[in-house]
Scaffold this active site. Structure first.
Site, short mmCIF file in Angstrom:
data_model
loop_
_atom_site.label_atom_id
_atom_site.label_comp_id
_atom_site.label_asym_id
_atom_site.label_seq_id
_atom_site.Cartn_x
_atom_site.Cartn_y
_atom_site.Cartn_z
CG HIS A 157 -2.20 -0.75 0.97
ND1 HIS A 157 -3.39 -0.17 0.64
CD2 HIS A 157 -2.44 -2.09 0.98
CE1 HIS A 157 -4.33 -1.09 0.48
NE2 HIS A 157 -3.76 -2.27 0.68
CG HIS A 195 3.92 -5.89 3.18
ND1 HIS A 195 3.26 -5.48 4.31
CD2 HIS A 195 2.96 -6.03 2.22
CE1 HIS A 195 1.97 -5.37 4.06
NE2 HIS A 195 1.76 -5.70 2.80
CG HIS A 236 -2.35 -0.77 -13.08
ND1 HIS A 236 -2.91 -1.90 -12.52
CD2 HIS A 236 -1.32 -0.42 -12.28
CE1 HIS A 236 -2.24 -2.22 -11.43
NE2 HIS A 236 -1.27 -1.33 -11.26
#
Length: 270
Positions: free
Chosen positions: A118, A166, A209
């Site tokens: 993110h 992550h 996208h």
């Protein structure tokens, strides 16, 4: 005047209480904090080494973040390894970023901020952080935060026994040294695009996208009058019934290009 202490470092104990009371931070202080944090992150390797503890996703949940810090202890005394996904979904992502950056600048050797999925433009535009950042500050602050996110390291070896990342590992990852060789500052920009286009006698890359408010974006990296190296199209108007964006299609005809925009059509709600 309380944002920085006598030594010139962020007074994070005061700041975290101030933010908890829904207090505001002036843009000048936030921009300096972002800049200081970015410079620290750029100097770090892709693969760091540190001792525990480890913290998972926070996702803008500022008050839960405060509770975590109370439970785990002060960064003056222990190390913190944050695994990314600091923003989006929760309502207080800006506050989370401010406090995280304060901790990093105040205790650079004790705090590791790894990059999550993110911490990028695509996800923060798709979810809530970009809008929150612009609402509470402006586009300039958002872009500065994105540069800080671009600079974050990717992984950390903990106590010589554990690998912290992550999202997981790639099937291409054979040695940890490969992580150190990655270019974490790589962006889809002018230089690689121009090389590809020139090498294949092409004019432009047309891609999708990313949500675009007008339904499209012309990436004119040689100036406003230049032909775009990249054209981004987004053809879902009012994406997720939330973004209020237009949609667009690209028309190629007789050697020229044109854009047709359209708005959302009425639809039933379930």
């Amino acid at each position: 005047e309380l944002f920085y202490d006598a030594s010139g470092l962020p007074n994070y104990t005061v700041i975290k209480k101030h933010l908890a009371k829904e207090g505001k931070v002036v843009k000048e202080h936030f921009m300096k904090l972002i800049s200081d944090t970015t410079e620290l992150l750029k100097k770090e390797d892709n693969l760091l080494k540190m001792a525990e503890p480890v913290v998972g996703d926070i996702h803008g949940q500022y008050y839960d973040f405060l509770h975590l810090l109370e439970k785990a202890g002060s960064p003056k005394k222990i190390n913190y390894i944050f695994l990314g996904d600091y923003v989006d979904r929760g309502m207080f992502s800006v506050e989370v970023v401010i406090l995280l950056f304060c901790l990093k600048v105040a205790h650079p050797d004790n705090v590791v901020l790894l990059r999550g999925n993110h911490e990028c433009r695509n996800m923060t535009e798709h979810f809530t952080f970009r809008e929150e950042c612009i609402t509470k500050f402006d586009e300039e602050v958002y872009k500065a935060v994105m540069e800080a996110f671009d600079s974050m390291p990717l992984a950390c070896v903990i106590n010589e026994r554990y690998l912290a990342v992550h999202g997981g590992i790639s099937p291409e990852l054979k040695k940890l040294s490969q992580i150190s060789k990655l270019d974490r500052f790589y962006m889809f920009g002018k230089k690689p695009t121009k090389k590809l286009l020139d090498g294949h006698n092409l004019m432009s890359v047309v891609r999708a996208h990313q949500v675009q408010i007008e339904g499209y974006k012309m990436h004119r990296w040689d100036g406003e009058s230049s032909f775009p190296y990249v054209i981004t199209l987004f053809s879902a108007p009012n994406y997720c019934d939330y973004y209020s964006n237009k949609a667009a299609v690209l028309i190629l005809k007789d050697g020229g290009i044109s854009i047709k925009q359209y708005d959302q059509s009425e639809h039933p709600y379930f």
